[in-house]
Each structure stands twice: as C-alpha cells, then as structure tokens.
Design an enzyme around this catalytic site. Structure first.
Site, PDB file in Angstrom:
ATOM      1  N   CYS A  45     -76.051 -29.793 -19.695  1.00  0.00           N
ATOM      2  CA  CYS A  45     -75.965 -30.091 -18.400  1.00  0.00           C
ATOM      3  C   CYS A  45     -74.619 -30.956 -17.949  1.00  0.00           C
ATOM      4  O   CYS A  45     -74.585 -31.925 -18.561  1.00  0.00           O
ATOM      5  CB  CYS A  45     -77.255 -30.857 -18.014  1.00  0.00           C
ATOM      6  SG  CYS A  45     -78.470 -30.152 -16.896  1.00  0.00           S
ATOM      7  N   ARG A  78     -70.989 -37.824 -21.357  1.00  0.00           N
ATOM      8  CA  ARG A  78     -71.744 -37.281 -22.840  1.00  0.00           C
ATOM      9  C   ARG A  78     -70.954 -37.384 -23.762  1.00  0.00           C
ATOM     10  O   ARG A  78     -70.782 -36.150 -24.491  1.00  0.00           O
ATOM     11  CB  ARG A  78     -72.593 -35.965 -22.254  1.00  0.00           C
ATOM     12  CG  ARG A  78     -73.252 -36.104 -21.074  1.00  0.00           C
ATOM     13  CD  ARG A  78     -74.351 -34.988 -21.054  1.00  0.00           C
ATOM     14  NE  ARG A  78     -75.541 -35.220 -21.823  1.00  0.00           N
ATOM     15  CZ  ARG A  78     -76.581 -34.636 -21.831  1.00  0.00           C
ATOM     16  NH1 ARG A  78     -76.756 -33.406 -21.399  1.00  0.00           N
ATOM     17  NH2 ARG A  78     -77.797 -34.761 -22.456  1.00  0.00           N
ATOM     18  N   ASP A  83     -69.403 -39.902 -29.736  1.00  0.00           N
ATOM     19  CA  ASP A  83     -68.993 -40.940 -30.531  1.00  0.00           C
ATOM     20  C   ASP A  83     -70.035 -41.646 -31.533  1.00  0.00           C
ATOM     21  O   ASP A  83     -69.736 -41.967 -32.726  1.00  0.00           O
ATOM     22  CB  ASP A  83     -68.204 -42.085 -30.117  1.00  0.00           C
ATOM     23  CG  ASP A  83     -68.967 -42.624 -28.893  1.00  0.00           C
ATOM     24  OD1 ASP A  83     -69.626 -41.991 -28.246  1.00  0.00           O
ATOM     25  OD2 ASP A  83     -68.895 -44.003 -28.599  1.00  0.00           O
TER      26      ASP A  83
END
Ligand code: UD1
Length: 416
Positions: free
Chosen positions: A116, A121, A124
């Site tokens: 999405c 997003r 890491d």
C-alpha cells in the site's frame, strides 16, 4: 476494475463472525517454511495478500494447497533463496521472507517490497536487526542480498517498535544457538500470535506482547496445526460503520483486549458498548459526538489501520475533531474523496481537522489504499443517496468481499 455501489441511509443490525487476521497470517505463512513437516493453518482467509504470500512460497519450491479454508504448506523441496520483484512488488510482507529464509537456507536474495502507498515505509529496522544477528547485507540492483553464514544470537535494540521488524527478527533468531533479546519490541496482538505459532512448532519465546522478547534458540521446528487470531481491524471497521449508520451489531471472535483504544473512543463519543473476551456489541441510537483529539500510536494506542474509518465517522459527528497520523505520512488521501461527499476537512502536515457536518452526500469516489477504501465504503453507508467506490481491489487486499459482510448486517451494497 470493480466497483461497489452503495445505497446510503440504512442502519446496521445483526451478528457477524470476525474472520482471521490477515496481518497475523502473513508472517505465519512466511514462518511456515521453517517447519520440518506440514503446516496446516485453519480458517485462513482467501485474500489477495494471502495468495500473494503463498505465490512467493511456491516460487521457491514450497507446495501450498487449499482444502476449503485450510491452507497446507509443505516446504520439503525448497530450491531457491531468491524472490523476484514480480512477487515482492505486490506485497510489503514479502520482506518477512528474509528471517525464515536466512534461518533455513543461510542466505536470502529478496527484491524490495511493494504494498500500500501510505508512506515511505523504510526497512532499515529490519536490516539493522539482522545485522545485529551477524547477517552480512548488501543492497544492489533493486535486491537485498543477505548472507547468514555467520549468524549468531544477540541483543537487539529497535529504535522504534516496528511490527514487521519485530516479527522478522523473531523468525530469524528462533533457530540460532543461544539467547536473542529484542528490546523495544512491538506489542501488537499479531506479535503474540506469531510467537504462539512458533512455540507450537517447538520454539522457545518469552515475553511476546511486552517490550522485551527473549528467544532461546532451538535446533529444529516441526509441522503444526494452527488457528490464528481474528482480525481486530475488520472488527473495528464494522464497529465504526455502526457508529456512522446507527443500529446495533455484534461482532464475534475478536476479544475486547485487541481493540481497547477504539472501544474507549466509541464510548466517549456516546456509543453503548458491551464487550467481553470473545465478542463486542455496539448500539448507537443517536448521532455520536466528535472526539476532539485522536492520535494514531503503536499498540495499545489507537491503530493507524483504523484511522481512515475513524476520520470518516468524525465527518458527520457533532463537533470538531483533530486527527494526528503518527505512523504513515500519506494516510490522508481519503480526505479528497470525503470532501467530494460534503465533508469539511482541513489538512495541516500530519493532522486532519474535521468539522462535523449534518450529513454526507453520495458521490463517485476512488479508493486510494486499503483502509482508506474501507473508510469510503463506510462514508457511503451513512451518506444521503448513492455512492460508487472505485478501485475496489485496494479494499480486497484486506477485506474478503466486504459487501457480503455488510449486507449480512443490513447494508444495501453491491459489487459490479
Ligand atoms: C504493520 C501492519 C500494518 C500496520 C502497521 C502499524 C502487517 C502486514 N502490516 O505494518 O497494517 O499499519 O503494522 O500497526 O502486519 N519503520 C521504519 N523502519 C522500518 C520499519 C518501519 O522506519 O524498518 C516505520 C514505518 O515507516 C512506520 C512505523 O515504523 O512509520 C511502523 O511501521 P511497522 O510497525 O513496521 O509497520 P509494518 O510492519 O510495515
């Protein structure tokens, strides 16, 4: 491109079984590849995202079979440690394959995940944790290359309690020799469910559901039969729907502990709530009051996955609400569509200021992401006249035929 056509203005009444939680199933399906023996997952929901995940497993040599709603996974013949972009771009949860593949194969090559479009997003925290477990990681040509030849148990501190990173690291650590501790771990119910699943396979995991998770490595995990928790977000979506339309509905299967923040908010707004360890009943006889301050947080705070639906409720509540989105920066795309329906919303950075209007009016709107799409369906249920929600495939990623559930509760909604 399918659409949902909704005739607004019908109150919701009745009872519905909440389906199994997609967000619990996705890491569990990934973790299945660590079992020596078959894994049977009962009451598995046939969602697009679940199929995307089984496609990933099949692409590396697993065999996944459906018998009615039971998903059976056999991982005896895995032949690849590489997952191509054509699979990973469909689903963010493809990143969950790193931990299990490192555990079973000692290496993994995974293309960057899609999913999405609700914010940057990054991954890491996943990679930081894996490095702490001794994984050598290189990122090149759109792929993440992980070499787990020197993996070892360790202490890991997460700078933020990421759900996905916590799950990935639990899976990566579960077969390592020694003790791994994850500090500042996520506490969501789906973490506890994954820990229960891994424990049922023979793992030793302590503290899931708290901020510190301790994993004592175990050599081998065995096959298992398992039923996951029910979907607290679907449960919450329909509770909010009833808050919008009025009526009285009972949702069975999802315990109140999974939705305490939402239930507390709905009560403050004036809804009558009767909840226990297995079901929630909401009764709304009159228009709800606006909640002045809603801020998304990690569990047990208000979930970001219910923010769009709650924002929709505020558009016709009595008063003004300020909603802060603290997790995913682009989760206000729904506002443009709600404004088309007559909502009064002002956006400022990561805040939406919503002034309640008497009613919304049906319109032709676009679902931009999964939860925002669900929010628009709820808006249509409460609106005056007819609403068409386009791009239903976003909604289908998390709700299996949302219209069937809502029709069971008395909504007038059809797909075409
Ligand atoms: C999971 C859920 C999603 C839900 C979210 C928050 C699944 C399949 N998805 O997503 O529905 O909205 O939890 O409850 O379970 N972050 C980083 N670096 C990372 C990882 C995350 O900065 O490596 C940030 C994210 O950008 C975000 C926050 O951490 O701001 C929370 O993300 P995370 O908890 O990881 O969510 P997901 O696991 O992706």
């Amino acid at each position: 491109m399918q659409k949902l056509h909704i005739e607004g203005g019908h109150k919701l009444f009745g009872e519905l079984q909440v389906p199994t939680a997609k967000n619990a199933l996705l890491p569990i399906i990934a973790a299945s590849i660590m079992a020596k023996g078959e894994v049977c997952i009962y009451n598995c929901v046939k969602l697009v995202d679940v199929f995307s995940m089984t496609d990933i497993l099949n692409s590396i040599g697993c065999v996944s079979t459906w018998v009615d709603n039971t998903l059976i996974i056999s991982s005896a013949n895995i032949h690849s440690h590489s997952i191509k972009e054509e699979y990973t771009k469909k689903i963010r949860s493809s990143i969950f394959m790193l931990g299990p593949m490192l555990s079973v194969l000692g290496k993994a090559k995974v293309a960057y995940p899609g999913g999405c479009n609700i914010g940057a997003r990054p991954i890491d925290l996943h990679l930081h944790g894996l490095r702490e477990l001794g994984v050598k990681i290189e990122e090149k040509h759109g792929y993440i290359y992980c070499d787990g030849a020197c993996m070892h148990a360790n202490e890991i501190h997460l700078d933020f309690p990421s759900v996905g990173a916590t799950e990935n690291l639990m899976m990566a650590a579960v077969r390592l020799n020694g003790t791994t501790t994850i500090y500042n771990a996520a506490r969501e119910p789906e973490i506890v469910d994954l820990a229960n699943f891994l424990t049922a396979m023979g793992a030793h995991i302590f503290g899931a559901g708290s901020s510190t998770i301790v994993i004592e490595g175990t050599k081998e995990l065995h096959g298992v039969e398992y039923s996951s928790i029910k979907d607290r977000i679907i449960c919450g979506t329909y509770l909010i729907a009833c808050g919008i339309t009025g009526g009285k509905i009972t949702l069975v299967g999802s315990p109140k502990e999974h939705n305490m923040a939402l239930l507390s908010n709905l009560k403050q707004a004036g809804a009558k709530i009767d909840a226990n360890n297995d079901s929630v009943t909401i009764c709304c006889n009159s228009k709800l009051k606006a909640l002045p301050d809603i801020a998304t947080q990690v569990f047990p705070g208000f979930p970001t996955d219910l923010q769009s639906q709650m924002l929709t409720l505020q558009t016709t509540s009595k008063g003004t609400s300020v909603i802060s989105e603290n997790l995913f920066e682009t989760r206000f795309k729904i506002c443009t569509e709600l404004i088309k329906m007559g909502a009064n919303i002002t956006l400022k950075d990561r805040m939406a200021i919503v002034k309640g209007v008497p009613k919304l009016y049906g319109a032709d709107v676009e679902a931009c992401d999964l939860r925002g799409g669900a929010g628009l369906v709820l808006a249509g249920l409460g609106a005056d006249g007819y609403t068409t929600v386009n791009q239903v495939e976003h909604i289908d990623r998390g709700y299996h035929r949302i219209e069937d559930d809502l029709r069971c509760l008395g909504a007038v909604i059809n797909r075409f």
